[in-house]
Design a protein around this motif. Structure first.
Motif, PDB file in Angstrom:
ATOM      1  N   VAL A 100      -6.245  -0.839  -2.195  1.00  0.00           N
ATOM      2  CA  VAL A 100      -6.251  -1.088  -0.756  1.00  0.00           C
ATOM      3  C   VAL A 100      -7.574  -1.713  -0.342  1.00  0.00           C
ATOM      4  CG1 VAL A 100      -6.180   0.003   1.503  1.00  0.00           C
ATOM      5  CG2 VAL A 100      -4.617   0.750  -0.264  1.00  0.00           C
ATOM      6  N   VAL A 101      -8.686  -1.164  -0.850  1.00  0.00           N
ATOM      7  CA  VAL A 101      -9.984  -1.674  -0.412  1.00  0.00           C
ATOM      8  C   VAL A 101     -10.176  -3.121  -0.885  1.00  0.00           C
ATOM      9  CG1 VAL A 101     -12.457  -1.396  -0.644  1.00  0.00           C
ATOM     10  CG2 VAL A 101     -11.035   0.588  -0.248  1.00  0.00           C
ATOM     11  N   GLY A 154      -4.680   3.721  -5.731  1.00  0.00           N
ATOM     12  CA  GLY A 154      -4.389   3.074  -4.465  1.00  0.00           C
ATOM     13  C   GLY A 154      -5.647   2.771  -3.677  1.00  0.00           C
ATOM     14  N   THR A 155      -6.645   3.662  -3.768  1.00  0.00           N
ATOM     15  CA  THR A 155      -7.885   3.434  -3.035  1.00  0.00           C
ATOM     16  C   THR A 155      -8.504   2.106  -3.434  1.00  0.00           C
ATOM     17  OG1 THR A 155      -8.219   5.794  -3.136  1.00  0.00           O
ATOM     18  CG2 THR A 155     -10.078   4.477  -2.446  1.00  0.00           C
ATOM     19  N   TYR A 166       0.838  -1.204   0.000  1.00  0.00           N
ATOM     20  CA  TYR A 166       0.000   0.000   0.000  1.00  0.00           C
ATOM     21  C   TYR A 166       0.865   1.243   0.000  1.00  0.00           C
ATOM     22  CZ  TYR A 166      -3.504  -3.288   1.831  1.00  0.00           C
ATOM     23  OH  TYR A 166      -4.324  -4.357   2.016  1.00  0.00           O
ATOM     24  N   LEU A 196      -7.980  -5.365   1.222  1.00  0.00           N
ATOM     25  CA  LEU A 196      -8.531  -5.521   2.569  1.00  0.00           C
ATOM     26  C   LEU A 196      -9.688  -6.505   2.563  1.00  0.00           C
ATOM     27  CD1 LEU A 196      -8.553  -1.966   4.143  1.00  0.00           C
ATOM     28  CD2 LEU A 196      -7.483  -4.005   5.013  1.00  0.00           C
TER      29      LEU A 196
END
Lengths: 501, 166
Positions: free
Chosen positions: A167-168, A163-164, A148, A171
């Motif tokens: 990352v989501v 990146g959003t 990340y 996750l």
């Protein structure tokens, strides 16, 4: 020899701490990073040699007996993955050092680059060596957390946007993995992979299937398998070139490695085989069709990355020793080649200021060395004889033909088509960027390519060619690793010499 | 404390609420969704082990001990979730700094398709009338000042287009 096993995890973590302390001494920081990765590579080679000669090495962390404490296992598969990943991370580190030295400030990795990069390495090696599911999860989290940071280096608008998503999605896959771990523990009372072998077999078939598919779902997202792959081509290309290269080479392969472990050690009954075969076919075809439509080198390569995950899945889903051996060989080949191509794309960007095919041209004339550095791995990726990509694909297709059946033949046809379309996609890059008449360079172009960047890429190209030359012994190791995986007992016996409790 | 139905139902509700929030566009809501999902998973992990008293040798008889392993795993998972929550918050803040909102934006190709569709009335995708955005429309920049603006209609995805033009 056992003392070597934890070193690939511990040494990079220690190096990360040291480089973080020495954040104001860039020269020392670089020296430590390089030294750490050289040590990791050397240890990995020793581990592979030992695993090949005498069998898996096991370390019980803190001397806790096996099902209670954390176990690190270096069998042939894990050691082979370690060698490939350590070699690639070392070359990419040299490349990024070359880039950072050339223009400090602008593209140069910020000071946290080195510690984060080493943490990423530690996460990857931990995932490969891990002998229980929860430690595998921790390995995933270590490498993801580092990724990340690396993906959003500098925090520009485009990287934050990409990146959003990344990352989501990551996750979410971690949550699914953790849920699967919770359910596995509730069902069996253990997370030790070697102990799970027996206990999972004893579970009722429908419960096995639920756990199996939850794990596959989590690993499928990480490995970018088709319906779960849309995040990859969107997020990877925005990162700095070396970061994209190391992500493309390693992160998805950790997911593939986890799928191999799930399919061989935990659930060898092959009940997911048909689903996996279909998914593999779709991954290959949808990925490569996406690649054909792209006009940016990095995005195009990201789509070929997704597409070629399908080959590895194909080999795993065949559930035969030949298929598994082909898949393992293909993973090693693909780690090297895909990373090399992304590094070459980074050099193209450096030379011309762009990776957009509309703005490139004539590079074969203006930068012949760069042309060669792109051309060789591109041929290997497409599967042109005699390169390693050809050998890997040949092995997989042979295994598919030997397996027989409608689905296997469909995949053989799909694999051949994907290979041809990969050749088309790479030829497109070659024709537009290298072959046609030169275009005016962009404002960010620089005549000179830093020597270290070029040499790091050359080293990887040579490594890729070395895979071709050493394909025989390498295929031998892959076959033995596949045999061990299929028998399952070498792994269990190594962890529990006196039989599982 | 035994794994009773209420706890199982709580896990289910946390998962459902978390997934619903994950489907939102605003990163802060996605973040709350991830936190709820994470708590649901942690509770699920906890339910996987045997319940009982504190697992301390000499204090509790061996038969009445709870299973310490899920608790150790939950602790690890909590720490990981905490760190990543902080990171996501930082990303949401950075996104707000840069663009004035923290919505998850479409990727470049989706935007290209949307723009193409906007010019060609016959093939407008369904999700174009997404309505008014929660952030204020930026001022001080008109269509006349922007030569690359082919389509005079501002449209709901104006911020994306500005990012493309920049």
């Amino acid at each position: 020899m056992n003392i070597l096993v934890p070193l690939p995890v511990v040494v990079p973590l220690l190096g990360a701490a040291l480089t973080l302390v020495l954040i104001r001494r860039p020269v020392l920081q670089r020296a430590i990073s390089v030294a750490v990765l050289v040590v990791t590579l050397a240890v990995a080679i020793l581990l592979l040699w030992h695993a090949y000669r005498t069998g898996p090495l096991v370390v019980y962390v803190g001397e806790w007996p096996a099902p209670l404490g954390i176990v690190l296992v270096a069998d042939q598969l894990a050691a082979l993955m370690l060698v490939a990943s350590a070699a690639v991370t070392l070359c990419v580190l040299l490349y990024s050092i070359g880039e950072g030295r050339a223009d400090p400030g602008q593209h140069a990795p910020v000071v946290i680059y080195h510690p984060t990069y080493l943490v990423l390495t530690a996460g990857v090696t931990n995932a490969f060596l891990s002998g229980d599911l929860f430690n595998l999860f921790v390995g995933f989290e270590i490498l993801l957390a580092a990724s990340y940071v690396l993906l959003t280096l500098g925090g520009t608008e485009e990287r934050i946007r990409a990146g959003t998503t990344y990352v989501v999605v990551s996750l979410l896959s971690s949550m699914i993995f953790l849920t699967a771990i919770g359910l596995v523990y509730a069902a069996t009372g253990t997370l030790n992979l070697a102990q799970l072998v027996e206990r999972l077999d004893a579970l009722p078939a429908d419960l096995q299937l639920v756990l199996h598919f939850m794990l596959l779902l989590a690993f499928g997202i990480k490995a970018a398998v088709f319906p779960l792959s849309a995040w990859l081509p969107d997020s990877y290309p925005t990162a700095p070139a070396p970061v994209t290269a190391v992500f493309a080479g390693l992160l998805t392969k950790v997911g593939v490695y986890a799928i191999i472990r799930t399919e061989t050690l935990l659930f060898p009954d092959g009940r997911a085989a048909e689903v996996l075969l279909m998914v593999a076919l779709l991954t290959m075809l949808v990925g490569i069709l996406g690649a054909v439509a792209q006009s940016d080198i990095k995005r195009l390569l990201s789509f070929t990355l997704v597409s070629h995950i399908g080959y590895m899945l194909f080999g795993v889903a065949l559930t035969s020793a030949a298929g598994l051996a082909g898949a393992i060989f293909y993973v090693v080949h693909h780690i090297t080649i895909q990373t090399t191509l992304f590094l070459a794309a980074g050099l193209v960007e450096r030379r011309t200021g762009s990776t957009n095919l509309d703005r490139l041209g004539g590079l074969a004339r203006t930068a012949p060395l760069l042309g060669l550095l792109f051309f060789l791995p591109a041929l290997s990726l497409a599967g042109v004889p005699p390169f390693s990509g050809f050998l890997g694909k040949l092995g997989l297709l042979q295994a598919g033909v030997a397996a027989g059946g409608v689905l296997a033949w469909l995949l053989v046809a799909g694999g051949t088509l994907t290979s041809l379309l990969t050749l088309y996609a790479t030829t497109k890059i070659w024709n537009l960027a290298f072959w046609r008449s030169p275009r005016a360079p962009g404002p960010e172009a620089s005549e000179r390519m830093p020597r270290l960047m070029v040499w790091a890429t050359v080293a990887l190209v040579v490594l890729g060619l070395g895979l071709t030359v050493a394909a025989g012994p390498l295929y031998g190791v892959s076959s033995e690793a596949a045999e061990d995986l299929r028998r399952r007992t070498p792994y269990v016996d190594a962890v529990f010499p006196d039989g599982p409790p | 404390m035994s794994p009773d139905l209420i706890l199982v139902a709580v896990v289910g509700v946390l998962f459902a609420a978390g997934v619903t929030l994950l489907l939102e566009r605003s990163l802060s809501r996605v973040l709350i969704g991830i936190i709820m999902l994470g708590n649901g998973v942690n509770l699920l992990l906890l339910l996987g082990g045997r319940s009982g008293d504190a697992p301390i040798l000499g204090v509790t008889p061996a038969g009445g001990m709870s299973d310490p392993l899920p608790q150790a795993m939950v602790l690890t998972a909590i720490v990981i979730t905490l760190g990543l929550t902080a990171f996501l918050l930082a990303m949401a803040y950075r996104s707000w700094q840069l663009t004035g909102h923290d919505e998850v934006r479409d990727d470049p190709e989706d935007r290209q398709i949307v723009r193409r569709a906007e010019r060609d009335e016959s093939s407008v995708p369904d999700d174009l009338d997404v309505g008014v955005r929660p952030w204020a429309e930026p001022t001080g920049r008109t269509e006349e000042a922007d030569p690359e603006q082919v389509d005079p209609e501002p449209g709901p995805r104006r911020l994306d287009r500005e990012a493309d033009d920049a």
